[in-house]
Design a protein around this motif. Structure first.
Motif, mmCIF file in Angstrom:
data_model
loop_
_atom_site.group_PDB
_atom_site.id
_atom_site.type_symbol
_atom_site.label_atom_id
_atom_site.label_comp_id
_atom_site.label_asym_id
_atom_site.label_seq_id
_atom_site.Cartn_x
_atom_site.Cartn_y
_atom_site.Cartn_z
ATOM 1 N N ASN A 175 0.793 -1.225 0.000
ATOM 2 C CA ASN A 175 0.000 0.000 0.000
ATOM 3 C C ASN A 175 0.829 1.280 0.000
ATOM 4 O O ASN A 175 0.335 2.324 -0.440
ATOM 5 N N ASP A 232 -6.491 -3.713 -5.221
ATOM 6 C CA ASP A 232 -7.412 -3.977 -4.107
ATOM 7 C C ASP A 232 -8.808 -4.182 -4.682
ATOM 8 O O ASP A 232 -9.657 -3.286 -4.649
ATOM 9 N N THR A 233 -9.046 -5.377 -5.196
ATOM 10 C CA THR A 233 -10.301 -5.664 -5.898
ATOM 11 C C THR A 233 -11.320 -6.394 -5.042
ATOM 12 O O THR A 233 -12.455 -6.610 -5.472
ATOM 13 N N GLY A 234 -10.917 -6.796 -3.836
ATOM 14 C CA GLY A 234 -11.794 -7.626 -3.029
ATOM 15 C C GLY A 234 -11.493 -9.097 -3.212
ATOM 16 O O GLY A 234 -10.653 -9.487 -4.034
ATOM 17 N N GLU A 276 -16.502 -7.159 7.647
ATOM 18 C CA GLU A 276 -16.587 -6.749 6.246
ATOM 19 C C GLU A 276 -17.102 -7.875 5.361
ATOM 20 O O GLU A 276 -17.576 -7.628 4.249
ATOM 21 N N SER A 334 -15.381 -6.626 -0.280
ATOM 22 C CA SER A 334 -15.135 -5.834 -1.471
ATOM 23 C C SER A 334 -13.825 -5.071 -1.437
ATOM 24 O O SER A 334 -13.399 -4.512 -2.453
ATOM 25 N N THR A 335 -13.158 -5.065 -0.297
ATOM 26 C CA THR A 335 -11.894 -4.341 -0.180
ATOM 27 C C THR A 335 -11.036 -5.005 0.894
ATOM 28 O O THR A 335 -11.507 -5.856 1.652
ATOM 29 N N GLY A 375 -6.941 -8.666 -2.539
ATOM 30 C CA GLY A 375 -6.967 -8.594 -3.983
ATOM 31 C C GLY A 375 -5.832 -9.378 -4.596
ATOM 32 O O GLY A 375 -5.538 -10.489 -4.152
ATOM 33 N N ASN A 393 -11.006 -5.600 -12.966
ATOM 34 C CA ASN A 393 -11.241 -5.233 -11.566
ATOM 35 C C ASN A 393 -12.189 -6.188 -10.837
ATOM 36 O O ASN A 393 -12.875 -5.791 -9.888
ATOM 37 N N PRO A 425 -13.195 -9.144 -8.215
ATOM 38 C CA PRO A 425 -12.610 -9.708 -6.998
ATOM 39 C C PRO A 425 -11.976 -11.063 -7.291
ATOM 40 O O PRO A 425 -12.379 -11.764 -8.217
#
Length: 435
Positions: free
Chosen positions: A82, A93-95, A120, A152-153, A156, A249, A251
């Motif tokens: 990150n 970071d696609t999940g 989450e 979702s985040t 990924g 993109n 997941p």
């Protein structure tokens, strides 16, 4: 031993952990760092030479030593993905969707992901729930008996090859030297390692030698059973530009008993997928009658693995299930008995540092693992990390070589490449010469 920043340091292996170690050495001011590998970066046999790898965060209970180690490792890795400009461009970071079907698989899934702690996660109970996680037209399968979790985040995938090359280039910019040569043995003099001997007979000497040769490490040093070279299987499917745009993109979808896939490679429009299983070994007999798994570099996969790949596709994306594979390979790693890393100074050869035992989860730590290797060299490892990463041959006494180590899929057993009768026959890619 590296007594000063100008001491000579030789890293054996310029794959994921070797390049990471070189980066951290040069960032700490070491000025005489050399890596030696049979191939230029990215090596065609490096597990890191791949279009994508999963990055996940995970949840861990407090108080358990190994849980603390895992949390520490994941925190350091995710900070790198990150924040570090060397690695940040390659993290997506696609999940993350993780699933299972059997009772045992679901228990492992929930114990590992801890949805009771990680709020989450959304529970996926049926096929329609899985389909809704992606654009219409991607997931068209029936998902028989699938149950899963989706967030979702916070997870990924990374473009592995580009991250590896970026790491090597930054280490080179900071002064690391890369030598293409085939190491045949460690150079032993008296009671210590003084470097390596390469295939043409020449010696490469150093004050400190760091062994980061991945699954091939076991061929250069007697690890007393601590490493088991094990391979997994991957395949690529050629997608159209339109399909690549549709799959952009997405997941990550990972069924811990069947397989996984991520979005297509942005350069070649190829979708990579893997069948999930405990792994293949290539068992050969030693002169004393014992057996050893020796990596076999080949850009094909067993026909059974192809069948499992296509079964996974039929359950998730049947529109792709019969499409030809355009690339496939075995991807090798080295398992320790408990899948914890082996990062330590060798107890007998004081100038030899070990950075081995990635155990199938080493690549996601490329931003940070080299720092732990350098900490071991400098004697600065946290005591809990030192305990986890230690040289520990006692754990391999009477080792069960067939232990699946909580991995599922296929026959739910370690498979032997020596018994494989049929392989795929995929024409080699122009850009990845067949080994």
């Amino acid at each position: 031993m590296a007594s000063s920043k100008s001491s000579s340091i030789l890293i054996v292996g310029a794959g994921t952990w070797g390049c990471s170690t070189a980066l951290h050495l040069t960032r700490r001011g070491y000025t005489n760092v050399t890596l030696v590998d049979p191939y230029p970066v990215p090596s065609p046999i490096s597990a890191g030479n791949d279009v994508n790898k999963i990055v996940e965060q995970g949840q861990f209970s407090e108080g358990d030593g190994e849980a603390w180690v895992s949390k520490t490792l994941l925190t350091a890795a995710n900070e790198g993905w990150n924040l570090d400009p060397v690695f940040k461009p390659y993290y997506h970071d696609t999940g993350y969707i993780v699933a299972a079907s059997s009772k045992d698989g679901l228990k492992v899934l929930y114990d590992r992901e801890r949805p009771d702690i990680n709020k989450e996660f959304v529970t996926l109970e049926d096929a329609e729930a899985f389909r809704k996680t992606m654009p219409k037209g991607v997931l068209t399968g029936d998902f028989p008996q699938w149950k899963g979790l989706y967030k979702s985040t916070g997870a990924g995938w990374v473009h592995a090859r580009k991250a590896l090359v970026s790491c090597a280039n930054e280490a080179k910019r900071l002064g690391a030297k890369f030598v293409v040569a085939d190491v045949t043995e460690l150079l032993l003099e008296g009671d210590d390692v003084k470097g390596v001997r390469i295939k043409d007979g020449r010696e490469m000497r150093a004050d400190t030698t760091i062994l980061c040769a991945g699954a091939n490490s076991d061929q250069l040093l007697d690890f007393r059973g601590q490493l088991r070279p094990t391979a997994w299987t991957l395949a690529h499917i050629q997608m159209t530009p339109e399909e690549t745009r549709l799959f952009k993109n997405l997941p990550v979808l990972f069924h811990i008993e069947k397989g996984f896939f991520m979005e297509p490679d942005e350069d070649k429009n190829q979708l990579k997928m893997c069948d999930e299983h405990p792994g293949y070994c290539n068992w050969l007999k030693r002169p004393d009658g014992s057996r050893v798994s020796v990596p076999l570099a080949v850009n094909q996969i067993p026909a059974d693995a192809e069948r499992r790949c296509r079964e996974f596709l039929r359950e998730t994306m049947p529109q792709l299930a019969d499409r030809p594979f355009c690339f496939a390979r075995l991807c090798w790693c080295a398992d320790t008995p408990n899948r914890s890393f082996l990062i330590d100074r060798h107890p007998e050869y004081r100038s030899l540092i070990l950075g081995c035992g990635a155990s199938g989860h080493g690549f996601m730590h490329i931003p940070s693992v080299g720092g732990f290797v350098v900490d071991a060299m400098e004697g600065k490892l946290d005591t809990r990390l030192k305990e986890s990463f230690r040289w520990r041959p006692e754990t391999a006494v009477d080792r069960d070589w067939e232990n699946t180590q909580a991995r599922f899929g296929g026959p739910n057993a370690i498979m032997d490449l020596q018994t494989v009768k049929e392989w795929t026959s995929i024409p080699p890619e122009q850009t990845l010469a067949r080994l």
